[in-house]
Design an enzyme around this catalytic site. Structure first.
Site, PDB file in Angstrom:
ATOM      1  N   CYS A 137      31.864  -0.351   5.253  1.00  0.00           N
ATOM      2  CA  CYS A 137      33.075  -0.702   5.998  1.00  0.00           C
ATOM      3  C   CYS A 137      34.188  -1.353   5.160  1.00  0.00           C
ATOM      4  CB  CYS A 137      32.736  -1.555   7.218  1.00  0.00           C
ATOM      5  SG  CYS A 137      31.291  -2.581   7.074  1.00  0.00           S
ATOM      6  N   ARG A 149      20.527  -2.651  -0.519  1.00  0.00           N
ATOM      7  CA  ARG A 149      20.295  -3.949   0.108  1.00  0.00           C
ATOM      8  C   ARG A 149      19.055  -4.589  -0.501  1.00  0.00           C
ATOM      9  NH1 ARG A 149      21.655  -2.554   6.521  1.00  0.00           N
ATOM     10  NH2 ARG A 149      23.796  -1.866   6.128  1.00  0.00           N
ATOM     11  N   GLN A 162      23.760   6.290   4.622  1.00  0.00           N
ATOM     12  CA  GLN A 162      24.051   6.340   6.061  1.00  0.00           C
ATOM     13  C   GLN A 162      25.064   7.442   6.355  1.00  0.00           C
ATOM     14  OE1 GLN A 162      25.405   2.402   7.221  1.00  0.00           O
ATOM     15  NE2 GLN A 162      23.492   2.015   8.278  1.00  0.00           N
ATOM     16  N   ASP A 177      27.729   7.321   7.870  1.00  0.00           N
ATOM     17  CA  ASP A 177      28.609   6.260   8.347  1.00  0.00           C
ATOM     18  C   ASP A 177      29.967   6.817   8.776  1.00  0.00           C
ATOM     19  OD1 ASP A 177      28.868   3.636   8.938  1.00  0.00           O
ATOM     20  OD2 ASP A 177      28.583   2.926   6.900  1.00  0.00           O
ATOM     21  N   HIS A 186      33.969   5.141  10.300  1.00  0.00           N
ATOM     22  CA  HIS A 186      34.798   4.036  10.791  1.00  0.00           C
ATOM     23  C   HIS A 186      36.028   4.642  11.450  1.00  0.00           C
ATOM     24  CE1 HIS A 186      32.302   2.313   7.596  1.00  0.00           C
ATOM     25  NE2 HIS A 186      32.240   1.281   8.412  1.00  0.00           N
ATOM     26  N   LYS A 213      28.239  -3.964  21.069  1.00  0.00           N
ATOM     27  CA  LYS A 213      27.754  -2.711  20.499  1.00  0.00           C
ATOM     28  C   LYS A 213      26.837  -1.988  21.474  1.00  0.00           C
ATOM     29  CE  LYS A 213      23.798  -4.885  18.187  1.00  0.00           C
ATOM     30  NZ  LYS A 213      22.996  -4.976  16.961  1.00  0.00           N
ATOM     31  N   HIS A 242      32.667   0.987  14.324  1.00  0.00           N
ATOM     32  CA  HIS A 242      31.629   1.363  13.358  1.00  0.00           C
ATOM     33  C   HIS A 242      30.673   2.319  14.066  1.00  0.00           C
ATOM     34  CE1 HIS A 242      32.596  -2.110  10.633  1.00  0.00           C
ATOM     35  NE2 HIS A 242      32.984  -2.634  11.784  1.00  0.00           N
TER      36      HIS A 242
END
Length: 839
Positions: free
Chosen positions: A421, A450, A468, A470, A472, A552, A634
């Protein structure tokens, strides 16, 4: 994840700042001498608590049951267990806790009580809230609605397993003199962390732990609860430095806390618990691992023991069968067995993919890329490593530093990105934005790192390096509903239509600690709730479990064993646009002299540390006149590709759908002389984009077919003299169904029809009818049919290896004929294949 056990809201700050190892001078010995003295002190506190209860007012109360019936009772005297016993004796034996909603109270038993739980317990516990769940022996305080919980209720399971954790803790204390740290319930079972010095729990210790827990169960020890001051708690737990640290940091100086006693065990706990240990009929130690105090590697190493328990022996046996099946389906075993992937300690938590595993991995990503393109997403790429100024701006350095890989380059700190992000925000702010551009849908398949604790690594489900799918979405507030609806539509298409998973949507709302304005949260939560109601899909509320920056919707998948996996998520974020000063020009006409509303600005100062020699200051910036801030959505559907692949593997056991399969077709020549033609077929199918294997081994035909079925090839094609002459292939399926012979060109068309998953609505729109002629539309509606030729043997002729006797002919023969050695072997191969398919 927040703890599922009821927690008090008044407490000192949640993070314990400690760098001291507490167990350095501790000695662990079985049945330590302080147990008797500790029990004596607890008995005094318990009597004091009971005396306090006697002083509370006794007044008539009304107790409303779920069926609408009302029972009479007396405040601070009538207990839920008494209500259950009045209904039926069998019910009183089955209930484990009470869920209570008070309409009025005549006093409060626990005024001023604060919890003293460990932060890691909040993260590890399961997902069902047990707010307003109490002990069955705790007196009712006023008029209320009462629901009696059994093990069948989600909240009941949590209480049952939390109580079982206390029995496990008592066993660890008795057997090894362990200094207990914390023992929460999980989604299935529970664990207890204990400091055992140099002692390491091993599988060979499980039997003695099981025996000790069974002894505790047989004694039917009562759970007793006592309320105490902070100083009394420190005195009670003075033998355990881990509990002392919790009490000092978690309980206010003038506050109170609670502890439970069961047999010789006394534990700092807010409960609730079952009435006695005898309620827990069957127990089994499941596994063990290492852990760290407060989840920090620089603190004491602990031994973690996992257990599971049930009200009946039958349920334990069912669990053991399920665990055997889970072991068989474990994606780590399947990955190695079918040469998809493996792990190596040379890079802990990072997966090595064989070619077949890499094919599946890349196919999932390419499928998502194509689907996102059809839905208006634009793919971006951002760096893998950023200066720490970025992570301080985003807030990750403050809140997520311990899970980041950080290094120093030229006296400046840099961090590997744990999420995409902030990079998306940098891309957004590179140019001036207008309201006309919205929504901006940016996708990214970035590699993330991570720094997960080594003890928490679990195959593909918990890794250090992953990707991911991912995205946005930068949107206006009035676009939230349409964009969230689009995200959920994509999720349901992927989960239900493409992969046929059962799923559940979980709506998580504002947590106790949050950023931003309450009115913004309320507006966002209302928008998400409207989307869920319009969607019509099953969902449940998880109050207080939203991210600190916005509410979320999490998507839970159920695998073949019914276990839940949190895969996808859709999250609203009002804070990152503020931290990165993201703005866009609105359609509002700015009037000269208009003054902006003044407000307090946020400011954070990061002093120099071991990574950065310079101080860094982040400060909230003002909006320019005529500008507004976007909302960031997200969105991840597959989530971590690694975790999704693990979930998929444990469901399909490497029997992949054709479109994503790394083993689509296996070519089996009857003998060596047909290999040349088989190689031509192989090259043709590879050119068409299919994954092919040509078996050139010296094995018999039946053995080759059997091997291909065991390797889970979707189709097996046999090539012999007749097939070459007719330019055909003889086709079998993974399930040992012989489709028959078909021309090679027709076989390619047949395969291409299966080479893509079912079309989504956006993809169908790209194939809009107005761009096609009537003939083309008709052709699309009626897919071509394929006729496979099943050859029959000539009279008196033995069938060739590539042929199979018609079922009709087999049934018409009333007597068994003497079979040739070749035919017998063939039938044995057929039986083996059918038996494998059944298993």
């Amino acid at each position: 994840m927040e703890s599922d056990i009821k927690r008090a809201t008044e407490a000192t700050p949640g993070t314990i700042a400690s760098s001291e190892k507490l167990g350095t001078n501790l000695k662990c010995e079985a049945k330590p001498g302080y147990l008797g003295e500790r029990l004596k002190f607890f008995d005094a506190l318990y009597e004091k608590t009971q005396e306090h209860y006697k002083l509370l007012p006794r007044k008539p109360i009304k107790i409303t049951l779920p069926d609408g019936s009302v029972r009479e009772g007396t405040s601070f005297e009538t207990t839920p267990l008494q209500v259950a016993a009045a209904i039926s004796g069998s019910l009183a034996k089955r209930v484990v806790a009470a869920k209570i909603n008070y309409s009025s109270r005549h006093g409060a038993i626990d005024e001023g009580v604060s919890g003293a739980e460990v932060e890691e317990e909040k993260r590890e516990a399961a997902t069902q809230k047990t707010e307003d769940v109490f002990d069955l022996t705790r007196p009712l305080e006023g008029d209320c609605e009462l629901k009696l919980l059994t093990f069948a209720d989600p909240e009941g399971k949590i209480v049952f397993w939390h109580s079982s954790a206390h029995l496990l803790g008592q066993a660890l204390e008795n057997l090894y003199g362990g200094f207990l740290c914390h023992g929460p319930p999980l989604e299935l079972g529970f664990f207890y962390d204990a400091y055992l010095g140099d002692k390491a729990i091993k599988p060979e210790n499980f039997a003695e732990i099981d025996d000790e827990v069974r002894r505790i169960i047989k004694e039917n020890q009562k759970f007793r609860r006592a309320v105490m001051t902070k100083q009394e708690a420190l005195e009670l737990f003075k033998y355990n430095p881990f509990k002392v640290q919790l009490i000092k940091n978690k309980v206010p100086d003038n506050g109170k806390t609670t502890a439970y006693c069961c047999g010789t065990l006394i534990d700092l706990c807010t409960g609730p618990h079952v009435p006695s240990s005898g309620v827990i009929d069957s127990y089994k130690t499941a596994k063990n691992s290492g852990s760290y105090w407060l989840g920090r590697q620089d603190l004491d190493s602990l031994q973690r023991v996992y257990g599971v328990s049930f009200p009946t022996a039958k349920e334990l046996k069912e669990y053991e069968k399920m665990m055997e099946e889970a072991e068989r389906r474990d994606h780590r075993n399947v990955g190695r067995q079918y040469e998809l992937f493996f792990f190596n300690n040379i890079s802990p938590g990072s997966c090595f993919y064989f070619p077949d595993g890499a094919y599946v991995y890349n196919r999932l990503i390419s499928f998502m890329r194509e689907e996102l393109r059809c839905r208006g997403y634009q793919e971006t790429i951002s760096p893998n490593i950023f200066n720490l100024k970025l992570w301080k701006t985003s807030g990750h350095y403050k809140n997520y530093k311990e899970h980041m890989f950080i290094l120093q380059v030229e006296k400046q700190g840099f961090g590997m990105k744990p999420m995409n992000c902030p990079g998306a925000c940098i891309i957004y702010q590179e140019k001036l934005r207008s309201y006309k551009e919205f929504p901006l849908r940016y996708s990214e398949f970035g590699v993330l790192h991570r720094n997960e604790f080594s003890g928490s690594l679990a195959g593909l489900f918990r890794v250090r390096r992953f990707v991911q799918d991912d995205a946005h979405i930068f949107a206006r507030i009035d676009q939230i509903e349409q964009e969230v609806m689009g995200c959920l539509d994509l999720a349901i298409y992927i989960y239900a239509t493409v992969f046929q998973f059962d799923y559940e949507l979980v709506f998580a709302t504002r947590p106790e600690k949050f950023l931003g304005k309450v009115e913004d949260w309320d507006r966002a939560e209302s928008a998400l709730k409207r989307v869920l109601e319009k969607l019509g899909a099953p969902w449940r509320l998880n109050p207080g479990d939203g991210a600190f920056y916005g509410p979320k919707i999490d998507i839970m998948l159920k695998d073949a064993l019914g276990r839940g996996h949190q895969i996808g998520t859709v999250q609203l974020d009002f804070q990152l646009p503020v931290r990165f000063n993201l703005q866009y020009r609105t359609e509002e006409v700015v009037k000269e002299g208009k003054e902006e509303e003044k407000k307090d600005k946020l400011k954070e100062v990061y002093p120099p540390d071991e990574y950065d020699a310079e101080q860094f200051v982040w400060e909230e910036q003002d909006l320019k006149p005529g500008f507004a801030r976007p909302v960031i959505i997200h969105r991840a559907i597959l989530g971590s590709i690694e975790r999704f692949l693990g979930t998929l593997l444990e469901s399909c056991m490497a029997k992949f759908p054709f479109w994503v399969s790394p083993r689509q077709v296996c070519i089996v020549p009857i003998s060596e002389k047909y290999i040349e033609f088989a190689e031509k077929v192989e090259r043709r199918l590879q050119y068409e984009g299919f994954t092919i294997k040509l078996d050139k081994s010296d094995a018999t035909l039946n053995k080759k077919i059997r091997n291909a079925q065991l390797e889970y090839f979707n189709y097996i094609i046999v090539i012999g003299e007749e097939e070459i002459a007719a330019e055909m292939v003889d086709v079998r399926t993974l399930k040992n169904e012989r489709l028959g012979k078909i021309k090679i060109d027709q076989f390619i068309i047949f395969l291409k029809q299966q080479a893509e998953p079912p079309l989504s609505k956006p993809k169908k729109l790209l194939l809009d009818e107005m761009w096609r002629s009537a003939e083309e539309k008709k052709a699309m509606e009626v897919p071509p049919k394929f006729e496979f030729v099943k050859p029959e043997p000539k009279p008196g002729e033995k069938p060739e290896a590539s042929k199979e006797k018609p079922e009709k002919e087999k049934k018409e023969k009333p007597k068994k004929e003497k079979k040739s050695k070749k035919d017998s072997k063939k039938e044995e191969g057929e039986k083996e294949a059918k038996q494998e398919d059944k298993s």
